[in-house]
Design a protein around this motif. Structure first.
Motif, short mmCIF file in Angstrom:
data_model
loop_
_atom_site.label_atom_id
_atom_site.label_comp_id
_atom_site.label_asym_id
_atom_site.label_seq_id
_atom_site.Cartn_x
_atom_site.Cartn_y
_atom_site.Cartn_z
N VAL A 1 -11.04 -15.36 30.60
CA VAL A 1 -11.38 -13.96 30.82
C VAL A 1 -11.71 -13.27 29.50
O VAL A 1 -12.69 -12.51 29.41
N ILE A 2 -10.90 -13.53 28.50
CA ILE A 2 -11.10 -12.94 27.16
C ILE A 2 -11.23 -14.11 26.19
O ILE A 2 -10.24 -14.76 25.87
N PRO A 3 -12.45 -14.38 25.74
CA PRO A 3 -12.66 -15.56 24.87
C PRO A 3 -11.84 -15.51 23.59
O PRO A 3 -11.57 -14.45 23.03
N ILE A 4 -11.44 -16.69 23.16
CA ILE A 4 -10.73 -16.84 21.89
C ILE A 4 -11.72 -16.53 20.77
O ILE A 4 -12.89 -16.93 20.84
N PRO A 5 -11.29 -15.83 19.73
CA PRO A 5 -12.21 -15.49 18.63
C PRO A 5 -12.82 -16.73 17.98
O PRO A 5 -12.17 -17.78 17.90
N PHE B 1 0.67 -10.89 26.79
CA PHE B 1 1.62 -9.87 27.25
C PHE B 1 1.77 -9.94 28.78
O PHE B 1 2.89 -9.93 29.30
N LEU B 2 0.64 -9.99 29.48
CA LEU B 2 0.71 -10.05 30.94
C LEU B 2 1.45 -11.28 31.43
O LEU B 2 2.22 -11.21 32.39
N SER B 3 1.24 -12.41 30.76
CA SER B 3 1.94 -13.63 31.18
C SER B 3 3.44 -13.49 30.99
O SER B 3 4.22 -13.91 31.85
N GLY C 1 8.69 -18.07 37.67
CA GLY C 1 8.29 -17.17 36.59
C GLY C 1 7.56 -17.93 35.49
O GLY C 1 6.55 -17.47 34.95
N SER C 2 8.04 -19.12 35.17
CA SER C 2 7.39 -19.96 34.16
C SER C 2 6.00 -20.40 34.62
O SER C 2 5.05 -20.42 33.83
N LEU C 3 5.87 -20.76 35.89
CA LEU C 3 4.56 -21.13 36.43
C LEU C 3 3.59 -19.96 36.36
O LEU C 3 2.41 -20.14 36.01
N THR C 4 4.07 -18.77 36.68
CA THR C 4 3.24 -17.57 36.57
C THR C 4 2.77 -17.39 35.13
O THR C 4 1.59 -17.14 34.88
N ASN C 5 3.69 -17.55 34.20
CA ASN C 5 3.38 -17.43 32.78
C ASN C 5 2.30 -18.44 32.37
O ASN C 5 1.31 -18.08 31.75
N ILE C 6 2.49 -19.69 32.75
CA ILE C 6 1.56 -20.76 32.37
C ILE C 6 0.17 -20.50 32.96
O ILE C 6 -0.85 -20.67 32.28
N ILE C 7 0.12 -20.09 34.21
CA ILE C 7 -1.17 -19.83 34.86
C ILE C 7 -1.91 -18.71 34.14
O ILE C 7 -3.11 -18.83 33.84
N VAL D 1 -1.47 -17.59 31.02
CA VAL D 1 -1.84 -18.01 29.66
C VAL D 1 -3.08 -18.91 29.73
O VAL D 1 -3.96 -18.83 28.87
N SER D 2 -3.15 -19.76 30.75
CA SER D 2 -4.30 -20.65 30.90
C SER D 2 -5.57 -19.89 31.29
O SER D 2 -6.67 -20.25 30.86
N LEU D 3 -5.43 -18.86 32.10
CA LEU D 3 -6.58 -18.07 32.53
C LEU D 3 -7.09 -17.13 31.44
O LEU D 3 -8.28 -16.79 31.42
N GLY D 4 -6.21 -16.71 30.56
CA GLY D 4 -6.55 -15.74 29.52
C GLY D 4 -7.84 -16.04 28.76
O GLY D 4 -8.74 -15.19 28.70
#
Length: 140
Positions: A30-34, A61-63, A16-22, A24-27
């Protein structure tokens, strides 16, 4: 049986933690940081939080939600007994992480509420349900 259940929880938390990290890293891909936001440290992220629009909170949220779902699903599949209880234990583990994130990072109240109410315990329940439903279908 107890050892198998403990291993199931540990493996569920790790996956679950690996899923979260992946996620968060992909975010940010896909959606650029402001522009102007600095996410290089927790402190700088907290200071930049006001620059984020609602869409920037989608991957966090998804992570959280999918990390919990995967962790609970895996735990349920691996556990010898008390499947739902152990899935909820995994959900509580991730919920504590979510509470810590709210304390450390802040963020808009609407996100904090949605994240803490929807992303953890309901996803742990859903993960256990899906794992049980899959198991029931396979045994027919």
């Amino acid at each position: 049986m107890i050892v198998k259940n403990i291993v199931a929880v540990v493996v569920g938390v790790v996956l679950g933690s690996l899923t979260n990290i992946i996620l968060v890293s992909l975010g940010p891909m896909v959606i650029p940081i402001p522009e102007g936001a600095d996410v290089s440290s927790m402190e700088k992220l907290r200071e930049s939080m006001h620059l984020f629009s609602p869409v920037n909170f989608l991957f966090p949220f998804l992570s959280h939600a999918l990390g919990t779902l995967v962790g609970a699903f895996v735990t349920t599949k691996l556990a010898a007994s008390r499947h739902m209880t152990l899935a909820i234990v995994v959900g509580c583990y991730f919920l504590l992480g979510g509470i810590a994130a709210v304390i450390l990072l802040g963020g808009p109240l609407w996100f904090q509420v949605i994240d803490l109410v929807v992303a953890y315990l309901p996803m742990a329940y859903l993960g256990a349900f899906l794992a049980g439903a899959t198991r029931a279908k396979a045994s027919k």
